[in-house]
Design a protein around this motif. Sequence first.
Motif, short mmCIF file in Angstrom:
data_model
loop_
_atom_site.label_atom_id
_atom_site.label_comp_id
_atom_site.label_asym_id
_atom_site.label_seq_id
_atom_site.Cartn_x
_atom_site.Cartn_y
_atom_site.Cartn_z
N ALA A 131 0.83 -1.21 0.00
CA ALA A 131 0.00 0.00 0.00
C ALA A 131 0.85 1.25 0.00
O ALA A 131 0.57 2.22 -0.74
CB ALA A 131 -0.93 -0.01 1.22
N ALA A 132 1.90 1.27 0.81
CA ALA A 132 2.78 2.45 0.86
C ALA A 132 3.46 2.67 -0.48
O ALA A 132 3.66 3.81 -0.91
CB ALA A 132 3.82 2.27 1.96
N ALA A 133 3.83 1.59 -1.16
CA ALA A 133 4.48 1.71 -2.47
C ALA A 133 3.57 2.41 -3.47
O ALA A 133 4.01 3.28 -4.23
CB ALA A 133 4.88 0.33 -2.99
N VAL A 134 2.29 2.05 -3.47
CA VAL A 134 1.34 2.68 -4.39
C VAL A 134 1.16 4.15 -4.04
O VAL A 134 1.14 5.03 -4.92
CB VAL A 134 -0.01 1.94 -4.36
CG1 VAL A 134 -1.05 2.70 -5.18
CG2 VAL A 134 0.16 0.52 -4.89
N THR A 185 1.79 8.90 4.80
CA THR A 185 1.62 8.95 6.25
C THR A 185 1.12 7.59 6.74
O THR A 185 0.55 6.80 5.97
CB THR A 185 0.61 10.03 6.64
OG1 THR A 185 -0.67 9.69 6.07
CG2 THR A 185 1.05 11.39 6.11
N LEU A 186 1.31 7.33 8.02
CA LEU A 186 0.83 6.06 8.56
C LEU A 186 -0.69 5.94 8.44
O LEU A 186 -1.21 4.85 8.20
CB LEU A 186 1.27 5.92 10.02
CG LEU A 186 2.76 5.72 10.26
CD1 LEU A 186 3.04 5.58 11.75
CD2 LEU A 186 3.28 4.51 9.50
N GLU A 187 -1.38 7.06 8.60
CA GLU A 187 -2.84 7.04 8.51
C GLU A 187 -3.29 6.66 7.09
O GLU A 187 -4.19 5.83 6.91
CB GLU A 187 -3.42 8.40 8.89
CG GLU A 187 -3.29 8.76 10.37
CD GLU A 187 -1.87 9.18 10.75
OE1 GLU A 187 -1.57 9.22 11.96
OE2 GLU A 187 -1.06 9.45 9.83
N ARG A 188 -2.65 7.27 6.10
CA ARG A 188 -3.04 6.97 4.71
C ARG A 188 -2.66 5.53 4.33
O ARG A 188 -3.42 4.85 3.66
CB ARG A 188 -2.38 7.97 3.77
CG ARG A 188 -2.82 7.81 2.32
CD ARG A 188 -2.31 8.96 1.45
NE ARG A 188 -3.13 10.15 1.63
CZ ARG A 188 -2.67 11.33 2.03
NH1 ARG A 188 -1.39 11.48 2.33
NH2 ARG A 188 -3.49 12.36 2.15
N VAL A 189 -1.51 5.08 4.75
CA VAL A 189 -1.09 3.72 4.44
C VAL A 189 -2.00 2.71 5.13
O VAL A 189 -2.39 1.70 4.54
CB VAL A 189 0.38 3.49 4.84
CG1 VAL A 189 0.76 2.02 4.72
CG2 VAL A 189 1.30 4.35 3.99
N ALA A 190 -2.35 2.98 6.39
CA ALA A 190 -3.24 2.07 7.12
C ALA A 190 -4.59 1.94 6.41
O ALA A 190 -5.13 0.84 6.27
CB ALA A 190 -3.43 2.55 8.55
N ALA A 191 -5.12 3.07 5.94
CA ALA A 191 -6.41 3.04 5.25
C ALA A 191 -6.30 2.23 3.95
O ALA A 191 -7.19 1.44 3.62
CB ALA A 191 -6.87 4.47 4.95
N ALA A 192 -5.20 2.41 3.22
CA ALA A 192 -5.03 1.69 1.95
C ALA A 192 -4.78 0.21 2.17
O ALA A 192 -5.16 -0.62 1.34
CB ALA A 192 -3.89 2.31 1.16
#
Length: 271
Positions: free
Chosen positions: A86-89, A100-107
């Motif tokens: 998710a972070a890679a995308v 951010t951790l919040e955005r990665v967690a959601a993805a």
Amino acid sequence: MNVSNFESQGKAVPADVVQAALDAARDRGVPVAEVPLVVVAERAGISRSTLLRRLGGRRDALDDAVRAAGVDPGGHEPVRVRAVDAAAVVISERGLAAATLERVAAAAGCSVHSLYASFGGRDELLYSVYERYSPALDVEAVLKGPRADLADTVRAIHRLLVDALSREPRVLPAMMADALARPEDSSVQAMYQRFFPRLLDGVGRWLTEEMAAGRVRRMPLLPLMHQMTGPVLFHFLLRPATEHLPGADLPTPEETIEVFTQTFLRAVATP
């Protein structure tokens, strides 16, 4: 189990890759979805970057192919794997600062707390993304294996670098763009402080040995490393923006790699 090539969203996943995943899962006693791609690559006798290229850059292409072979690949991948994907995308599409951790967690479909439990913080997550999508591990494997001659080693490193620059999601170009635009950013600095010692211990040590053996002219190490990788980086970072321009007439990637390999050797190799 003998398998043939399987289709995953229109892309054929080679039979040997599917078989390697099944064999690795059997040996470990876990579902295929829990077998790291680096383990599947080793079992198939190829590099991690080659495996990702054959899968079109998508882990789920392998799971789809395993499912097409009549085997359930297993449930959700571990949080650590989903978070890195998710972070890679996010980095590819929106840049390093957006991860951010919040955005990665959601993805990734997980909680921020689970990211802290898996990585300890954002810097470790970003480093894990870089380690997976950069050519670092594959270059280290080349330099630790049976040593080829200078030309073949340079050519192999160039190919790995091109694979990493061209692979989707485009993590390495995005991270380099952030490094150029915001070199003092804390995330950029944390990444380089973690990665640079490994770079010196791998590529740096190899080039130092080549200079000591008299095969490469003696010169400061960092400029020598930049001379080897800089032209390849510059060309393949800009290539997607220029390859469709009228009159560009670009050589193939393999022809381009050979041009830069020979140019580097003419500049630094001793007679």
